[in-house]
Design an enzyme around this catalytic site. Structure first.
Site, PDB file in Angstrom:
ATOM      1  N   CYS A  79       0.822  -1.215   0.000  1.00 40.29           N
ATOM      2  CA  CYS A  79       0.000   0.000   0.000  1.00 40.29           C
ATOM      3  C   CYS A  79       0.857   1.267   0.000  1.00 40.29           C
ATOM      4  O   CYS A  79       1.595   1.495  -0.938  1.00 40.29           O
ATOM      5  CB  CYS A  79      -1.001  -0.037   1.146  1.00 40.29           C
ATOM      6  SG  CYS A  79      -2.344   1.152   0.936  1.00 40.29           S
ATOM      7  N   HIS A 185      -3.812  -4.924  -0.171  1.00 37.40           N
ATOM      8  CA  HIS A 185      -3.435  -5.439   1.146  1.00 37.40           C
ATOM      9  C   HIS A 185      -3.416  -6.965   1.088  1.00 37.40           C
ATOM     10  O   HIS A 185      -4.441  -7.607   1.297  1.00 37.40           O
ATOM     11  CB  HIS A 185      -4.418  -4.938   2.209  1.00 37.40           C
ATOM     12  CG  HIS A 185      -4.211  -3.500   2.523  1.00 37.40           C
ATOM     13  ND1 HIS A 185      -3.302  -3.067   3.464  1.00 37.40           N
ATOM     14  CD2 HIS A 185      -4.747  -2.388   2.000  1.00 37.40           C
ATOM     15  CE1 HIS A 185      -3.301  -1.746   3.513  1.00 37.40           C
ATOM     16  NE2 HIS A 185      -4.176  -1.302   2.627  1.00 37.40           N
ATOM     17  N   GLU A 187      -2.319  -8.935   3.181  1.00 36.76           N
ATOM     18  CA  GLU A 187      -2.640  -9.486   4.507  1.00 36.76           C
ATOM     19  C   GLU A 187      -4.138  -9.512   4.787  1.00 36.76           C
ATOM     20  O   GLU A 187      -4.575 -10.132   5.742  1.00 36.76           O
ATOM     21  CB  GLU A 187      -1.892  -8.697   5.593  1.00 36.76           C
ATOM     22  CG  GLU A 187      -2.456  -7.333   5.941  1.00 36.76           C
ATOM     23  CD  GLU A 187      -2.120  -6.203   4.949  1.00 36.76           C
ATOM     24  OE1 GLU A 187      -1.640  -6.503   3.838  1.00 36.76           O
ATOM     25  OE2 GLU A 187      -2.357  -5.034   5.294  1.00 36.76           O
TER      26      GLU A 187
END
Lengths: 211, 263
Positions: A79, A185, A187
């Site tokens: 990001c 993202h 994650e």
């Protein structure tokens, strides 16, 4: 040990939890000594490029980041961490960034009012190259994005994957040597994001296809 | 293409997920962490977990529950209920929530939106709002008045004006709950959803009333929503996330598919 860089640019809990879920030992740190010892580095970040760069400078992390990147440590930007790897961002009235990758970062300017900014949600990443981090990941898989600015790499060879939004096709994933960086993202991108992080946890930082 | 998000909502009372109709006659549905994990693996795009009695009991949100949800899902989730100040928000975010949702608190102290957006980033701050139809067009030009406390208290604020004020204060997303539709499974209140979606430049989430995939399609196509919350139709077992997405995709709505890995 994998080092997650904490430069006061957002919440790192979910990056840490994703590493935990993979059984990958990790440490959240802003300590240059720990960064130099790390076998791989995740460079996350949310918020604005200007404050992210300011925090990096205040913490004295700019030179150690360049050092570990130059040394070949496997490195993953996420990001805003990805955006500030470029030369320059339009954000905050114009921000000079790290210049690890040539290019600039621009704001979405949708002509259709139904395209809401930030670009928030799941969108497809069309793969442009093979890369060790993309092992087992299907073309056009959906990843989770939250951002108002997007990278425009100067070198087409750095572009690993692209995404369409608000009338532009932007670089959602870039890479050069031991540096890989994603605008989404990973994650928070479900099983496919976890696959990418697992690939990173096993990556030696080279582009040798035998890995 | 950016897909439309399907967001299961878990209303929690005493560490149990419950579901009522118009906030009444709540029934026990299960453990919130187990349900979050199940919906995550079933392919939902995001989750919302409301600690719905925290505010009334004047206690902070159940942080342990937030932590446990964060450990089992790898997608964004929002939490709400019992967030009285920046410190509460910070604890919820550090526990692993992606977003914090405020509703009554923001009506009483709108500064919490600006403060939260500044402290944590606009993308973290969600405004939930509970509009009800009010024909007094002089006071409520949109035809809808904002209520609080589970639709029990009227506020005197016009719904669209409030959404725009929240946007100018830096809110990242607006969830439009509709009391008349809530729990009825007869479809979202499309009118007010569209009025708000067209009046702001941040994503809008339709909530309250989803009973079948067609209702979600209406929320996206007629309500101009970017995402939709589902509860009863999923909790009852009548629909799965896969089936909802399959029907939406067949109708031409872009949805995220679960093709996790290549061959």
């Amino acid at each position: 040990m994998l080092a997650i860089i904490d430069y006061k640019a957002g919440n790192l809990t979910s990056v840490k939890l994703a590493c935990d879920a993979l059984g990958q030992a990790s440490v959240i740190t802003a300590d240059p000594a720990v960064m130099r010892r790390a076998t791989r580095i995740i460079f996350p970040g949310v918020g604005a490029a200007g404050s992210a760069m300011r925090h990096l400078q205040e913490l004295g992390l700019v030179s150690v980041l360049r050092e570990v990147i130059a040394r070949g440590t496997p490195f993953l930007g996420i990001c805003v961490g990805t955006q500030i790897l470029f030369d320059f961002s339009e954000e905050d009235g114009g921000t000079d960034c790290l210049g690890v990758l040539p290019g600039r970062v621009t704001r979405f300017r949708p002509s259709d009012p139904r395209d809401k900014v930030p670009h928030m949600g799941w969108n497809q990443v069309r793969l442009r190259q093979t890369h060790p981090l993309l092992a087992g990941i299907a073309d056009a898989s959906d990843f989770y994005f939250v951002h108002s600015y997007y990278p425009q790499p100067a070198c087409a060879t750095d572009v690993l994957g692209v995404t369409d939004f608000a009338g532009v096709t932007f670089a959602a994933m870039v890479g050069r040597k031991n540096v890989a960086a994603v605008q989404f993202h990973a994650e928070k991108s479900g099983p496919v994001g976890l696959q990418l992080l697992a690939n990173f946890a096993a990556w030696d930082g080279t582009l040798n296809p035998e890995i | 293409m950016l897909t439309r998000r399907i967001i299961p909502c878990l209303d929690v009372i005493n560490r149990r997920v419950t579901k009522g109709v118009k906030f009444q006659n709540n029934v026990d549905l299960g453990d919130p962490v187990e349900m979050a994990e199940r919906y995550y693996h079933a392919g939902c795009d995001e989750l919302v977990v409301y600690d719905i009695t925290a505010s009334a009991e004047r206690r902070p949100i159940d942080i342990q529950m937030v932590r446990e949800v964060a450990r089992v899902v790898r997608i964004p989730f929002a939490v709400g209920g019992g967030l009285a100040n920046l410190e509460d928000m910070s604890r919820a975010l550090l526990a692993g929530a992606e977003k914090v949702s405020v509703n009554s608190l923001a009506v009483l102290t709108p500064g919490i939106i600006s403060d939260g957006a500044r402290a944590f980033g606009a993308q973290c701050i969600v405004l939930g709002m509970d509009p009800v139809a009010n024909p007094d067009r002089e006071r409520f030009p949109s035809g809808y008045e904002v209520t609080t406390r589970g639709f029990r208290e009227r506020t005197g604020r016009d719904a669209v004006a409030w959404a725009q004020e929240a946007e100018s204060r830096g809110v990242g997303e607006i969830v439009v709950n509709s009391v008349d539709a809530d729990g009825t499974r007869r479809g979202f209140q499309l009118d007010i959803t569209r009025l708000i979606a067209d009046a702001v430049r941040v994503p809008v989430v339709a909530s309250g009333g989803a009973g079948c995939p067609r209702h979600l399609r209406e929320a996206f196509e007629d309500g101009h929503a970017d995402a939709a919350i589902v509860a009863g139709m999923l909790h009852s077992g009548e629909y799965t996330i896969a089936r909802i997405k399959q029907e939406l995709a067949a109708a031409g709505v872009p949805v995220r598919r679960m093709h996790a890995t290549a061959e």
